[in-house]
Scaffold this motif. Structure first.
Motif, PDB file in Angstrom:
ATOM      1  N   ASP A  23      30.935  60.226  48.203  1.00  0.00           N
ATOM      2  CA  ASP A  23      31.434  60.514  49.567  1.00  0.00           C
ATOM      3  C   ASP A  23      32.894  60.104  49.735  1.00  0.00           C
ATOM      4  O   ASP A  23      33.678  60.785  50.406  1.00  0.00           O
ATOM      5  CB  ASP A  23      30.559  59.802  50.609  1.00  0.00           C
ATOM      6  CG  ASP A  23      30.507  58.299  50.379  1.00  0.00           C
ATOM      7  OD1 ASP A  23      30.102  57.884  49.274  1.00  0.00           O
ATOM      8  OD2 ASP A  23      30.921  57.529  51.256  1.00  0.00           O
ATOM      9  N   ILE A  24      33.292  58.997  49.097  1.00  0.00           N
ATOM     10  CA  ILE A  24      34.681  58.525  49.248  1.00  0.00           C
ATOM     11  C   ILE A  24      35.639  59.528  48.593  1.00  0.00           C
ATOM     12  O   ILE A  24      36.688  59.872  49.145  1.00  0.00           O
ATOM     13  CB  ILE A  24      34.849  57.116  48.633  1.00  0.00           C
ATOM     14  CG1 ILE A  24      33.919  56.105  49.316  1.00  0.00           C
ATOM     15  CG2 ILE A  24      36.304  56.654  48.741  1.00  0.00           C
ATOM     16  CD1 ILE A  24      33.895  54.732  48.671  1.00  0.00           C
ATOM     17  N   SER A  53      37.173  52.486  45.540  1.00  0.00           N
ATOM     18  CA  SER A  53      36.426  53.144  44.475  1.00  0.00           C
ATOM     19  C   SER A  53      37.369  53.540  43.337  1.00  0.00           C
ATOM     20  O   SER A  53      38.393  54.192  43.567  1.00  0.00           O
ATOM     21  CB  SER A  53      35.750  54.414  45.018  1.00  0.00           C
ATOM     22  OG  SER A  53      35.589  55.394  44.013  1.00  0.00           O
ATOM     23  N   VAL A  54      37.016  53.160  42.103  1.00  0.00           N
ATOM     24  CA  VAL A  54      37.846  53.495  40.940  1.00  0.00           C
ATOM     25  C   VAL A  54      37.954  55.012  40.781  1.00  0.00           C
ATOM     26  O   VAL A  54      39.048  55.574  40.737  1.00  0.00           O
ATOM     27  CB  VAL A  54      37.255  52.854  39.668  1.00  0.00           C
ATOM     28  CG1 VAL A  54      37.976  53.340  38.414  1.00  0.00           C
ATOM     29  CG2 VAL A  54      37.314  51.332  39.763  1.00  0.00           C
ATOM     30  N   GLY A  55      36.833  55.686  40.760  1.00  0.00           N
ATOM     31  CA  GLY A  55      36.839  57.136  40.529  1.00  0.00           C
ATOM     32  C   GLY A  55      37.522  57.898  41.645  1.00  0.00           C
ATOM     33  O   GLY A  55      38.271  58.846  41.391  1.00  0.00           O
ATOM     34  N   ASP A  58      31.090  45.418  34.924  1.00  0.00           N
ATOM     35  CA  ASP A  58      30.604  45.940  33.638  1.00  0.00           C
ATOM     36  C   ASP A  58      30.293  44.833  32.632  1.00  0.00           C
ATOM     37  O   ASP A  58      29.660  45.094  31.608  1.00  0.00           O
ATOM     38  CB  ASP A  58      31.634  46.901  33.022  1.00  0.00           C
ATOM     39  CG  ASP A  58      31.748  48.163  33.853  1.00  0.00           C
ATOM     40  OD1 ASP A  58      32.712  48.918  33.662  1.00  0.00           O
ATOM     41  OD2 ASP A  58      30.872  48.368  34.714  1.00  0.00           O
ATOM     42  N   ILE A  61      29.172  44.943  43.390  1.00  0.00           N
ATOM     43  CA  ILE A  61      29.679  46.316  43.254  1.00  0.00           C
ATOM     44  C   ILE A  61      28.563  47.352  43.245  1.00  0.00           C
ATOM     45  O   ILE A  61      28.604  48.336  43.968  1.00  0.00           O
ATOM     46  CB  ILE A  61      30.527  46.465  41.956  1.00  0.00           C
ATOM     47  CG1 ILE A  61      31.639  45.411  41.902  1.00  0.00           C
ATOM     48  CG2 ILE A  61      31.083  47.881  41.839  1.00  0.00           C
ATOM     49  CD1 ILE A  61      32.714  45.570  42.950  1.00  0.00           C
TER      50      ILE A  61
END
Ligand code: EPZ
Length: 430
Positions: free
Chosen positions: A135-136, A173-175, A315, A337
């Motif tokens: 959504d972001i 958000s990274v992506g 991660d 996260i």
């Protein structure tokens, strides 16, 4: 689990680890998976050639290479260098299977929009660590003039003209940060992105795009991108993978070994090295080399939480749990996260660990020793954590579904063998 091989035969694969041996020796760190993927997507923005050095030969990169070829690019490997010629990019349609096989194919959204004004992608869908909504991404691109239409498990994004805007992400958000940057590079006018993610992989993406002629500046998570007409041919060397480096260090700490990592992304690993020091590891840094003496790395960490960079990376949360499981004393790890990133705990507890999960917190009573048993990887970093636990465990562990681990680790089994581990690979049928 027994499952069908491509040729319809029955196929079974597992790794047999004889644990309890300290890991000692020297390793070089592979190129970064999470830098390679957005940069491969970014190569589509240029109607010409891009050469990437130090590219990890892992399944997720192979998947991205296959998608680029599906879209009309010429992509060739030479050792660990990839040459991409996107001059003949002729499709914006990403086949369905890639959405399931590699959810990060969504990172093609921004660059396909930037180059072709259109993208038709499978919804990436969730995975074992969480729902993984986009959504972001879609909200930010919508503000840049992108129209999104959904159809079953796919969506189509289109924009007559991408227009630079002032945007603010509700969460870094990274992506989504990567997709906005990729869409803004060739857009009309200036894009200002606030509350963007600041992971090192985005710093790498900026370094790559500026090397191709993009106009981008960043200051404390605010990105300013001025659209340009076109980009140029370039060569680029990927940074090493901080998550792979951290996994190896936690494995050495869990087995009370001492290792040297060469070509490590030291400045991206501050929070990870701090956690290892809190466990009692002695760490010395020299240039891109990390020397870690983990012989006394059995101390607990009373509390640690995962955070966006520069905090402790989510991660490495599972590999950290594996190392803390064999420490002495009580530790607590909070995952902030992803909402479902403790799947590995039930496998660790079957190995004798004492971990309780309450919501997004895992409380560990370090048991000093755990024992080998049969376990199964369910996702990439959880699988790596089970390998760390198997190396530390007394006795033999059979680890099934090692394919998950190969998505992000180039040669982890051979690497650990180089450090003295006893690891055998078994497969039947196929
Ligand atoms: C990237 O995933 C990494 N993947 C992940 O690494 C990493 O764990 C993650 O960033 C966080 O650092 C790659 O770079 C290929 P996010 P990404 O968007 O971009 C929520 C690995 O093991 N969210 O920062 O998908 C989301 O659900 C992988 O190498 C929304 O709600 O991460 C999650 O809870 C795993 N809406 C949180 O934000 C959105 O539109 C962080 O996601 C997007 C995200």
């Amino acid at each position: 689990m027994v499952y069908k091989a491509e040729n319809g035969g029955i196929f079974l694969e597992w790794i047999e680890v004889s644990g309890g041996r300290p890991l000692n020796g020297v390793l070089k760190v592979q190129g970064s998976k999470n830098a390679a993927l957005p940069i491969l997507a970014g190569s589509l923005l240029h109607k010409g050639r891009t050469i990437l050095h130090h590219c990890p030969r892992i399944q997720d990169v192979d998947s991205m290479v296959a998608i680029l070829r599906d879209l009309g690019c010429e992509v060739t490997w030479e050792a660990d260098s990839l040459t991409i010629d996107a001059g003949n990019l002729c499709s914006f349609y990403v086949p369905h299977q890639w959405g399931e096989k590699m959810r990060s194919s969504v990172i093609l959204l921004g660059s396909l929009l930037g180059r072709l004004g259109k993208a038709n992608l499978p919804y990436p869908g969730g995975c074992t660590i969480g729902e993984r909504p986009i959504d972001i991404h879609l909200a930010a691109l919508g503000e840049m003039g992108v129209r999104i239409t959904s159809k079953e498990h796919r969506f189509e994004a289109a924009a007559e003209e991408l227009t630079g805007k002032r945007l603010r992400l509700r969460f870094p958000s990274v992506g989504a940060t990567e997709n906005v940057i990729l869409a803004a590079v060739l857009a009309k006018g200036r894009t200002i992105l606030e509350n963007g993610a600041r992971e090192p992989e985005i710093e790498e993406l900026l370094r790559f795009l500026k090397g191709k002629g993009a106009r981008i500046e960043e200051k404390e998570g605010v990105y300013v991108i001025d659209g340009v007409e076109e980009l140029s041919d370039s060569e680029f060397c990927l940074v090493s993978d901080r998550i792979v480096a951290g996994t190896y260090l936690f494995a050495a700490a869990a087995t009370r070994g001492a290792i040297c990592l060469e070509d490590a992304p030291v400045r991206h690993m501050t929070a990870v090295l701090d956690a290892l020091r809190r466990m009692g590891a002695v760490i010395r840094i020299g240039g891109g080399t990390i020397l870690m003496d983990g012989r006394k790395a059995g101390m607990p960490i009373p509390y640690l939480k995962t955070e966006p960079y520069p905090g402790f990376p989510t991660d490495l949360q599972s590999p950290l749990l594996a190392a803390l499981a064999v420490a002495e004393g009580e530790s607590c790890v909070e995952e902030t996260i992803f909402e479902a990133r403790f799947h590995v705990v039930r496998h660790l507890n079957r190995m004798g660990a004492d971990i309780r999960v309450d919501g997004n917190r895992a409380s560990l009573k370090g048991v000093g020793k755990i024992h080998g048993t049969y376990v199964k990887a369910e996702e990439l970093r959880g699988g790596a954590a089970l390998l760390v636990a198997a190396l530390a465990a007394e006795g033999t562990t059979l680890l099934e579904e090692p394919g998950y681990i190969r998505r992000g680790y180039e040669d982890i089994f051979a690497d650990f063998r180089r450090l003295g581990a006893s690891i055998r690979h078994h497969q039947y049928g196929g």
